[in-house]
Design a protein around this motif. Sequence first.
Motif, PDB file in Angstrom:
ATOM      1  N   UNK A 133       0.734  -1.398  -0.126  1.00 56.86           N
ATOM      2  CA  UNK A 133      -0.057  -0.103   0.025  1.00 56.86           C
ATOM      3  C   UNK A 133       1.008   1.214   0.042  1.00 56.86           C
ATOM      4  N   UNK A 134       1.982   1.047   0.664  1.00 56.36           N
ATOM      5  CA  UNK A 134       2.754   2.237   0.606  1.00 56.36           C
ATOM      6  C   UNK A 134       3.450   2.572  -0.660  1.00 56.36           C
ATOM      7  N   UNK A 135       3.726   1.425  -1.310  1.00 58.65           N
ATOM      8  CA  UNK A 135       4.382   1.708  -2.629  1.00 58.65           C
ATOM      9  C   UNK A 135       3.366   2.133  -3.649  1.00 58.65           C
ATOM     10  N   UNK A 136       2.304   1.931  -3.333  1.00 56.17           N
ATOM     11  CA  UNK A 136       1.025   2.462  -4.291  1.00 56.17           C
ATOM     12  C   UNK A 136       0.659   3.864  -3.694  1.00 56.17           C
ATOM     13  N   UNK A 137       1.284   4.614  -2.866  1.00 56.43           N
ATOM     14  CA  UNK A 137       1.146   6.096  -2.767  1.00 56.43           C
ATOM     15  C   UNK A 137       0.125   6.097  -1.559  1.00 56.43           C
ATOM     16  N   UNK A 138      -0.075   5.058  -0.532  1.00 58.53           N
ATOM     17  CA  UNK A 138      -1.028   5.314   0.373  1.00 58.53           C
ATOM     18  C   UNK A 138      -0.234   5.511   2.020  1.00 58.53           C
ATOM     19  N   UNK A 139      -0.931   6.270   2.605  1.00 58.59           N
ATOM     20  CA  UNK A 139      -0.503   6.469   4.042  1.00 58.59           C
ATOM     21  C   UNK A 139      -1.274   5.274   4.617  1.00 58.59           C
ATOM     22  N   UNK A 140      -0.362   4.534   5.490  1.00 59.03           N
ATOM     23  CA  UNK A 140      -0.803   3.396   6.097  1.00 59.03           C
ATOM     24  C   UNK A 140      -0.904   3.279   7.411  1.00 59.03           C
ATOM     25  N   UNK A 141      -2.104   3.053   8.108  1.00 63.24           N
ATOM     26  CA  UNK A 141      -2.333   3.042   9.578  1.00 63.24           C
ATOM     27  C   UNK A 141      -2.694   1.646   9.792  1.00 63.24           C
ATOM     28  N   UNK A 142      -1.876   0.914  10.916  1.00 59.20           N
ATOM     29  CA  UNK A 142      -2.009  -0.397  11.055  1.00 59.20           C
ATOM     30  C   UNK A 142      -2.645  -0.652  12.424  1.00 59.20           C
ATOM     31  N   UNK A 143      -3.886  -1.485  12.318  1.00 60.43           N
ATOM     32  CA  UNK A 143      -4.545  -1.740  13.679  1.00 60.43           C
ATOM     33  C   UNK A 143      -4.233  -2.908  14.073  1.00 60.43           C
ATOM     34  N   UNK A 144      -3.753  -3.233  15.262  1.00 60.30           N
ATOM     35  CA  UNK A 144      -3.034  -4.511  15.729  1.00 60.30           C
ATOM     36  C   UNK A 144      -4.122  -5.167  16.462  1.00 60.30           C
TER      37      UNK A 144
END
Length: 531
Positions: A133-144
């Motif tokens: 997702x990062x490579x596709x230009x998105x800011x990523x929030x990860x829910x653990x």
Amino acid sequence: MKKITILDSTLRDGAQGEGVSFSVQDKIHICKSLDELGIQYIEAGNPGSNPKDMEFFQEVKKVSFKNAKICAFGATRRKDLTCKEDSNLQSLLQAGTDTVVIFGKSWTFHVKNIIKTSLKENLAMIKETCAYLKENGRHVFYDAEHFFTGYADDKAYAMQTLQAAVEGGAEVICLCETKGGFMIDECRNAVADVIKTFGSKVQIGIHTHNDCGLAVANSLIAVKEGVTHVQGVLLGFGERTGNANLSTIIPDLQLKLGYECIPPQNMKKLTAICNQIAEITNISMPPQSPYVGKSAFAHKAGMHIDAVLKNPFAYEHIEPEVVGNNRVFLMSEVAGRATIIEKINRFAPQIQKKDAVVDKILERMKELEQQGYQFEGADGSFELMVRKVLGQYQPFFKLHYYTTNGSNPRPEEGVCCCAQTKVEVDGQIEITAGEGDGPVNALDIALRKALEKFYPLVSQIRLVDFKVRVLDGQAATAAKVRVIIESTDGQISWSTVGVSADLIEASWIALSDSFEYKLIRDIEKRYKKII
């Protein structure tokens, strides 16, 4: 002032609550309300889960927001697939949001027994999804997901899952207390450990559930330990017992603990926006809700009211206006003259505490309460009663008769009763009928049809709550009942009450009071504008 990022999940986690269902347009309206409040992120749904969510993400692109960023939500790639092969990840990209919230498994039990994969594969799923997702230009929030349970069961592995998300490029690591069963100290210790390990690398967040009644408390303690990203639902509803209630967390953090969650000037909008979202969701706001409930600043005991009238600081922790709420003095047998005067002066400022008419009002109120009326939850009927004693009441219509009858089986979906009313306004007779889902609904429709011809503004009235209480259970079916109806015109809400041994008659009294209260307020509002 240290800033806290707020992510509202009303449209995703909140939508999982019992009885909650949003249309695409509902979601748009809620996004606009949250944006007006100043919420920074809105988690708006899972585009890969259903066509309605994907339709929403296309429609919301047409809306401009001042404060909020819309986030799509979804899972890590499925086991044994590449990210490009995973249709849910492709749906997340198609949603077109700048920010994507991804959830993954932190608990070895879930990894082995629920998604049935290896611990190693789960780590790869987390890392590769965030990176893709990062490579596709998105800011990523990860829910653990299930982080706290996983931490208690296998701390080392739970921390490895966070490390995988960090290595994949996640900007926020949100610790999810998914089962809602952890105590405050357990939450505090786990958060402190994560802050120490990852706090200098990424932003740490908290996402709690309310199964032990601690969602707000655990969110606050997480912030005290260093968390700067808080997730929740504005009104706290959601699956099981609900999510962390942001309408409590935001003012707690901002007004009590010195953090900034929303622009300070927006705090006074909090109550109104909570009511808007409750209206769109078609739920009743719990009256005891901190800060925003209609009982949050309600006073009943005469001595309390007298003290608050002298200085509100005596019994209120903040001024209600700070969060856009109002102070309420409840009418009852324990209320004193000061309460009565405060209420009366809102529409009859010339009345003084020592005036003889106040004794008449108190006497009439006690007579009605002896009959079963209760005015602490019926402000509209109380005002009408006072106006009648003061000679300031003129009926807007005269009832000649009403009739109701029921049908079983139902003739069509949503219809089981019909009602007919004959009313008179300024000498003109109007006979109307209405069909509805119950006799009160049918009466409401029939009366509305009759009065709209004379008073178009009654079309704004909508009933939002209907309560019935049996007053004398020993009398069985001959017992008196008290009916309280809550109504709104989209701007304000008011309540009216009726009492009778006949349920329909009690409902009619409350219903007709509701319409008359609305008409009186609108006439006085127009008069004030003229003068």
